[in-house]
Each structure stands twice: as C-alpha cells, then as structure tokens.
Design an enzyme around this catalytic site. Structure first.
Site, PDB file in Angstrom:
ATOM      1  N   HIS A   1     -68.797 155.001 -34.366  1.00  4.57           N
ATOM      2  CA  HIS A   1     -67.883 155.442 -33.309  1.00  4.57           C
ATOM      3  C   HIS A   1     -66.703 154.426 -33.576  1.00  4.57           C
ATOM      4  O   HIS A   1     -65.818 154.216 -32.554  1.00  4.57           O
ATOM      5  CB  HIS A   1     -68.629 155.264 -32.065  1.00  4.57           C
TER       6      HIS A   1
ATOM      7  N   ASN B   1     -73.404 161.232 -25.817  1.00  4.95           N
ATOM      8  CA  ASN B   1     -72.904 162.102 -26.921  1.00  4.95           C
ATOM      9  C   ASN B   1     -72.696 163.617 -26.597  1.00  4.95           C
ATOM     10  O   ASN B   1     -73.102 163.712 -25.359  1.00  4.95           O
ATOM     11  CB  ASN B   1     -73.869 161.835 -28.045  1.00  4.95           C
TER      12      ASN B   1
HETATM   13 FE1  HDE Z   1     -74.750 153.632 -29.881  1.00  9.71          FE
HETATM   14  N1  HDE Z   1     -73.505 151.875 -30.525  1.00  9.71           N
HETATM   15  N2  HDE Z   1     -76.161 152.765 -30.552  1.00  9.71           N
HETATM   16  N3  HDE Z   1     -75.626 155.264 -29.670  1.00  9.71           N
HETATM   17  N4  HDE Z   1     -73.030 154.472 -29.638  1.00  9.71           N
HETATM   18  C1  HDE Z   1     -72.331 151.776 -30.520  1.00  9.71           C
HETATM   19  O1  HDE Z   1     -71.497 149.720 -29.737  1.00  9.71           O
HETATM   20  C2  HDE Z   1     -76.627 151.709 -31.110  1.00  9.71           C
HETATM   21  C3  HDE Z   1     -77.160 155.781 -29.807  1.00  9.71           C
HETATM   22  C4  HDE Z   1     -72.793 155.627 -28.640  1.00  9.71           C
HETATM   23  O2  HDE Z   1     -66.500 154.524 -27.594  1.00  9.71           O
HETATM   24  C5  HDE Z   1     -71.919 150.338 -31.090  1.00  9.71           C
HETATM   25  O3  HDE Z   1     -69.361 149.158 -29.092  1.00  9.71           O
HETATM   26  C6  HDE Z   1     -78.147 151.349 -31.433  1.00  9.71           C
HETATM   27  C7  HDE Z   1     -77.437 156.813 -28.818  1.00  9.71           C
HETATM   28  C8  HDE Z   1     -71.422 155.838 -28.460  1.00  9.71           C
HETATM   29  O4  HDE Z   1     -66.989 152.502 -27.753  1.00  9.71           O
HETATM   30  C9  HDE Z   1     -73.129 149.663 -31.205  1.00  9.71           C
HETATM   31  C10 HDE Z   1     -78.610 152.597 -31.235  1.00  9.71           C
HETATM   32  C11 HDE Z   1     -76.081 157.094 -28.508  1.00  9.71           C
HETATM   33  C12 HDE Z   1     -70.751 154.739 -28.843  1.00  9.71           C
HETATM   34  C13 HDE Z   1     -74.270 150.874 -30.948  1.00  9.71           C
HETATM   35  C14 HDE Z   1     -77.688 153.581 -30.837  1.00  9.71           C
HETATM   36  C15 HDE Z   1     -75.173 156.302 -28.740  1.00  9.71           C
HETATM   37  C16 HDE Z   1     -71.787 153.799 -29.537  1.00  9.71           C
HETATM   38  C17 HDE Z   1     -71.178 150.424 -32.125  1.00  9.71           C
HETATM   39  C18 HDE Z   1     -80.049 152.822 -31.061  1.00  9.71           C
HETATM   40  C19 HDE Z   1     -76.149 158.653 -27.547  1.00  9.71           C
HETATM   41  C20 HDE Z   1     -69.309 154.370 -28.814  1.00  9.71           C
HETATM   42  C21 HDE Z   1     -69.503 149.641 -31.584  1.00  9.71           C
HETATM   43  C22 HDE Z   1     -81.044 151.988 -30.515  1.00  9.71           C
HETATM   44  C23 HDE Z   1     -76.841 158.417 -26.360  1.00  9.71           C
HETATM   45  C24 HDE Z   1     -68.810 153.504 -27.504  1.00  9.71           C
HETATM   46  C25 HDE Z   1     -70.088 149.395 -30.061  1.00  9.71           C
HETATM   47  C26 HDE Z   1     -67.228 153.463 -27.423  1.00  9.71           C
HETATM   48  C27 HDE Z   1     -71.398 152.442 -30.087  1.00  9.71           C
HETATM   49  C28 HDE Z   1     -75.610 150.620 -31.187  1.00  9.71           C
HETATM   50  C29 HDE Z   1     -77.775 154.868 -30.417  1.00  9.71           C
HETATM   51  C30 HDE Z   1     -73.776 156.567 -28.244  1.00  9.71           C
HETATM   52  C31 HDE Z   1     -73.336 148.923 -32.664  1.00  9.71           C
HETATM   53  C32 HDE Z   1     -78.640 149.943 -31.768  1.00  9.71           C
HETATM   54  C33 HDE Z   1     -78.825 157.330 -28.857  1.00  9.71           C
HETATM   55  C34 HDE Z   1     -70.749 157.119 -27.540  1.00  9.71           C
HETATM   56  O5  HDE Z   1     -73.754 148.571 -30.254  1.00  9.71           O
END
Ligand code: HDE
Length: 672
Positions: free
Chosen positions: A49, A122
C-alpha cells in the site's frame, strides 16, 4: 528566510566559496544544513500500500446504536466524528501508477471522543490468505521479482501465479481481483469492506459479530483494461487527481456505512467459518443495515505530513469495538504498530499531527525518538502519590476486552470449514452479469499469458475448474490450452452453501444515486465549430454537476461558426480521450474536415468507442466518427449520432452517460 535554527539567511543562491572561482568551504553551515535536511527528506515507503491518496472528512451517525455498541461515533443521531481516509494500491511502489490491476486499500481513521479507531479495509470483502503466517509469502510473490525488480505494480508474472496456484484458499479473492473491481474508475466509486469479522460490544458487555461495508453514493464503476493501461501512461496520478479535483470542486465524495450484524449462534450454523477472511457473509443471508454516512470534504494541506505519515493500525480500536479470533486479523494487530516504528522512526508516531487523537492522552510512557510532548513533573509511574495518583486507570469506563472463552489446546492448524475454497468463488462468478464474466475471463487470460512456466498455467486452470467450467474453459481457450483435470479438493464432502446467487456481488448492483455528478466529458473544438451546440452540451452537463472540457488540436483560442472565441483547455496530445467519461463532437461546417485524416484524432474517437463510453456526434462530427471507422448504423444506446443535429441531443447524451458504459457494444477482441 531563516535556517532551522532561526538564523536569517542573507543569500539563498550561492554557496560560500574562497573566491568566486574557488573551492566551496566546509564552514558553510547554511548550505550544509539545507543539503543534509534534503538528503533525509524521504522515509521508508510502506511495504505494501505504498502508493496512496488521502482526504479529510467526517462520519455522521444516522441513529443511536447503543443496544449494539458503546463505540463513541454511534451513540447519537447526527453525531459527527472527524475522519482521515487513505486509499491505496497494494503492489506498486510509492511512485507507481494508480490504474494497475490491484486490490485497493480503504483505510479510515475515526478521531472519536474515546480515542482513534482505524478501520483498515479494502475495496474487496475477502482476502487471498487465511492466516497471517502466509502474508510475507503472498507479498514476496506479488511484488517485483527479486532478481530483476520487475514487474512494477502488476500481478501478471510467474511468482504471483506460482504462489496462488499452490494456495487454493486464494481462489475466491482471485475472482474479485480479476473482476472489474481490480480497475476502479475512481476511488470515489468503490465499495469498502472491513474484511474481517469484528465485534460490537454494548454498554452491558454484550457482543455481536459485525462486518463493515462502505457504499459509495456515486455507485460502483470501473475502467476497462485497455483503458486502464493507456491511462497509466498519460496520467499515472489518475485516481489521486480525480479525488483531489472532486474535493476542490465541492463534489464531496460520500459513502454510506452499513453493517451486517449476527450472533455467534448464527455464525456457527453458516456453511463457512466467519473467522476465515477468504469468505464473506452473503447479503442475502445477513442483510446490510445502513448506520451512517461519511463525507470527504477537505484535501490534505501537505501530502507528506498527512497522507504519507498517517499510521493506520488495526490495533487501534475504541471501547465498543473488539476483535474476533480471525487468525489473519491477529497478525495484523501486531504488524501495523510494528511497521510504523520502522517507517516513522520510533514509537512516538502517535504524536504526529495526523495521527494524534483528538481525545486527550495521559499515560506514563516517556521519551523515545522524536518525542514532541514535554512532560512536566517527576512522576512517570503508577501507582503514585506524588502526582496525586494521576493519571489513573478508568475501570469499566475504559476499554474492557470482550471476555471470549478460550477453547482447545495450543496448536498450529485450521478449523475444518477453512478447507472449503470454491463455494464462494463460484457464487461470485455466477452472480456476475455477462460482460463482467467476460472481463473476468479476459483478465485471467491476460495475466496467465504473461506467465512463462506452463505448469503454473495448467495448475491455475485446474483450480478454476472447481469454480466454473465456463470460466476455466474461457481462459483455456484464450491461452490455446486444453482443460486439465480439476484440482483435488481437500474436503471429501463440500458443505452446501446457503445462497446460490447474490446479485449484490455484481458491480451493476450499485449504479449510484448521483447520476453523472463530477463526470468529465471531452468536447472537441476546432475553428468553425458550432459554438451554440458546444454551449448547449456544456449547460446540460453543468446542470447535472458534470464537467465539459474543451479539447482542441492544440490548447488556446479557436473561432466558432458564429464568430466567437472558444478556448481549448486541453489538447488531443495532453489529455487523451481515455481520461474522460464521454466524448462530444459538436459539429460545425468544415470544422472537423481537416482533422479527419489525422491518426491521433482517429484514436481520440476510437478509444471511447472501443471502451464502450457514451459518444455524441452532431453534424460534421458524424463524419469524424465515420473517418475513425466507428459504425453509426447499429442499435447502440451509447452512440448518439445526429448528422442533421437534434434539439434534445444534450439531454439524451446526459441520460446515456448516466449508464456509465454500454457493454452491449463490446466485442472481444474489439471490432474497431
Ligand atoms: Fe495490511 N499492511 N496486512 N491488509 N494493509 C499494511 O501497514 C499486513 C491486510 C491494508 O493507507 C502495512 O502501515 C499483514 C488485509 C491497508 O496506510 C503492514 C496482513 C487488509 C493498508 C500490513 C495484512 C489489509 C495496509 C504496510 C496479514 C484488508 C494501508 C504499511 C496478516 C482488510 C494503510 C503499513 C494505509 C498496510 C500488514 C493483510 C489492508 C505491513 C501482516 C486482510 C488498507 O503493516
């Protein structure tokens, strides 16, 4: 102008040198401060993202939800809670294109009276994997391949399809990602979903399970693939610009927040597990109840300070909102705080203005990199008597975790229902309209055509056979392959799904309530153009809140048939027609004759035709259509060609434009 130490800067043009042609001097602290600061301007981009756009606004509750939750935003009708929203793509780097085929992030920070609540969702209601353990694998597979760093912002490559074809749990999400939802027309025209099952907890400590849905008032609309590809060249900032311009022009985007609320007892009876993020709860099983609306009405003042530095964390919940045992969510509760510490350089990121809660913060946490607050006094511990006992814990007024009973032994593994991967993938595919199905097949065909290892293509087809033979057969045909045997299923008996068709899963189910508001139309002008026709179309568009933009062979003034001057704001070269929702060729004796032989102009006309957009041609504009090879004799509700002009043409155009696209025109491959 001063230095960062407040020292007035006399000369901001030249470095300090020993003589005009002599060496620059080390003691030039003004130059060194400026360059050193510049050298450190970038912070690490988000692992996923990285590319995003944000806006401020508010959430307004429709009515009190006190029986369901004690969460502050939902306690009174009309209660407004400030929000900051960041939309994003997932795969690409910070400077990558907006219109990649990808999932979009939809992250909302609510600055509630009881602290910040981040609903980090999402634009698709399910996910690729079920357990946080697989997230680094998924992301490594989809990101540019590590040896050569390609492709940028694209899943059409070997490692992604290698991984997902070995992970049948990704099948359902692949349906969504390959559907038109993967190439939205605008951030303003996508749904948002909390994805996981969360908990509402009321003032008596009673809990219900909840799924969150954001529904855009503009409806859900998408690009077509070829258009998305072309836009990525002529305006990589397409979605960022669209959001920014809509808000600047006062066309504030709005979403309705809805919830699906159900009990644990209901959930136990479902054929799927609500802790499995690869499954949704069909709306036909549990309806979505609207509970409020969100309006985005202010652009950030500074992209870096706000959109880049905003730190969303799934761990940020407030009293009244709680987690479930979804194993993907569990990993996220850890991950987001952790990643902010490295991205924002320490544990005090909550003090950055965009992250700071509006609710007051009192605790004994101290120091750390970049601490802003100046804590006074000598007490930074609890219990204390020297500070009058402050700050003291709040007991039942504070965040009290829902006391969910623990079951079973510690183990690595998954519940049985997690092993069924195809029912909802099939439900999704079967619930699409014919053009949407065709687009899904085309997307799989395109992506897999970029896969170089034949076994990966075969394995994906084997997986798709468990979804639909129409889908698998269409993709196989597009790749010149025979259909393999279906992939073996993990469960000997497939649980019977509750719902066989869910019309709500089609993008067409949400055409929107705001017609053509904020849509952009290209009106082609040249010397001799019929200025009256231009004015009539512009007035009709403006009345509906849409925008007609004058596009010419070059920017600048042109003389109309009536002898007046019209200013072209854009040219064929600087704003190709893929950037618009519709096209108008207004006519005018001889106005377009000189353009007809021009290949660039032909493409300007052909593109919207092939992308199934609404076109209005009047008088000599019809000749331009013919010169571009656009057939005007068929029965096409989106192609309004009136060689002799027509009085109500602008109104007819507005009506046709409100349908967004005319996919009945589409042939694949396109016929022009
Ligand atoms: Fe994320 N995800 N994600 N994700 N995600 C990040 O956090 C992570 C997942 C989502 O506009 C990171 O600040 C793991 C699902 C959005 O700043 C990080 C797992 C969904 C955004 C991270 C998931 C998301 C992130 C990268 C599985 C939908 C952007 C930088 C366990 C519900 C937020 C940060 C923004 C961002 C980790 C799965 C949505 C690395 C470990 C499922 C919208 O922390």
């Amino acid at each position: 102008m001063t230095t960062n130490q407040g020292v007035p800067v006399a000369d901001n043009q030249s470095s300090l040198k020993a003589g005009l042609r002599g060496p620059a001097l080390l003691k030039d602290f003004i130059l060194r401060e400026k360059i050193t600061h510049f050298d450190h301007e970038r912070i690490p981009e988000r692992i996923v993202h990285a590319r995003g756009s944000g806006a401020h606004g508010y959430f307004e509750a429709y009515k009190p939800l006190t029986s369901l939750t004690r969460a502050a935003p939902f306690q009174e009708a009309g209660k407004r809670t400030p929000v900051f929203v960041r939309f994003s793509t997932v795969q690409g780097e910070r400077g990558s294109k907006d219109t990649a085929r990808d999932v979009r992030g939809f992250a909302v920070k609510f600055y509630t009276d009881e602290g910040n609540w981040d609903l980090v969702g999402n634009n698709m209601p399910v996910f690729f994997i079920q357990d946080a353990m697989k997230f680094p694998d998924l992301v490594h597979a989809v990101k540019p391949e590590p040896h050569h760093g390609m492709p940028q912002a694209g899943s059409a490559h070997d490692t992604f399809w290698d991984f997902v074809s070995l992970m049948p749990e990704s099948t359902h999400m692949l349906m969504w990602a390959m559907s038109d939802r993967g190439i939205p027309r605008s951030y303003r025209m996508m749904q948002g979903f909390g994805v996981h099952t969360y908990r509402f907890v009321n003032g008596d400590g009673q809990s219900s399970l909840v799924k969150f849905h954001w529904k855009p008032l503009l409806g859900t609309h998408s690009l077509v693939w070829e258009e998305a590809v072309k836009i990525s060249g002529c305006d990589p900032d397409f979605h960022r610009r669209d959001l920014w311009e809509a808000i600047e022009s006062g066309a504030y985007p709005e979403w309705e927040l809805g919830v699906q609320v159900f009990s644990e007892a209901d959930a136990d009876k479902f054929s799927f597990d609500v802790l499995d993020a690869t499954k949704l709860v069909p709306e036909e099983l549990v309806p979505v109840t609207p509970i409020g609306r969100m309006v985005l009405n202010r652009n950030p003042d500074n992209f870096f300070a706000e959109t880049e530095q905003v730190a969303f964390c799934t761990a940020h919940v407030v009293p009244g909102i709680d987690f479930t045992n979804d194993p993907l969510l569990a990993g996220r509760i850890h991950s987001y705080v952790d990643t902010q510490i490295s991205r924002l350089g320490g544990p005090n990121f909550h003090e950055l203005p965009i992250n700071a809660p509006l609710a007051p913060v009192h605790n004994n946490q101290r120091d750390g990199m970049h601490r802003q607050a100046i804590h006074r006094g000598r007490v930074s511990y609890e219990p204390n008597s020297l500070g009058g006992g402050c700050p003291f814990q709040t007991g039942q007024m504070g965040f009290v975790p829902f006391p969910e009973p623990i079951q079973g032994d510690e183990m690595r593994g998954k519940p049985e229902k997690f092993a069924e991967h195809y029912n909802q993938a099939r439900l999704f595919f079967d619930s699409q309209t014919a053009p949407e199905k065709a687009h899904i097949i085309a997307a799989f065909r395109f992506e897999l055509s970029k896969v170089t290892v034949p076994a990966i293509r075969t394995r994906t087809l084997a997986m798709l056979r468990n979804v639909s033979d129409e889908l698998a057969g269409g993709v196989a045909e597009g790749l010149g392959m025979d259909l393999p045997e279906a992939m073996p299923r993990a469960l000997p008996r497939t649980p019977k799904p509750e719902v066989k068709a869910s019309p709500a899963l089609s993008l067409m189910a949400l055409p929107g309530e705001q017609g053509i508001r904020s849509r952009k139309v290209a009106i082609v002008i040249a010397d001799g153009v019929d200025g009256a026709a231009v004015a009539a179309v512009q007035a009709a568009l403006a009345k509906e809140g849409a925008m007609g933009r004058l596009v010419g062979p070059r920017v600048g003034p042109f003389t109309t048939a009536q002898g007046k001057t019209l200013e072209a704001e854009a040219s064929f070269e600087n704003e190709p027609s893929v950037l618009f929702d519709g096209l108008v060729l207004p006519g005018g004796e001889g106005a377009f004759a000189a353009l007809a032989g021009n290949g660039q102009v032909r493409e300007y006309v052909q593109d919207p035709y092939r992308h199934c957009k609404t076109i209005l041609a009047l008088g000599s504009g019809v000749d331009l259509l013919a010169a571009a090879g656009v057939p005007t004799d068929g029965d096409d509700a989106g192609l309004l060609a009136f060689a002799k002009g027509k009085a109500n043409a602008p109104a007819a155009f507005v009506k046709a434009l409100s349908l967004h696209r005319h996919f009945e025109r589409e042939t694949d491959p396109p016929r022009v």
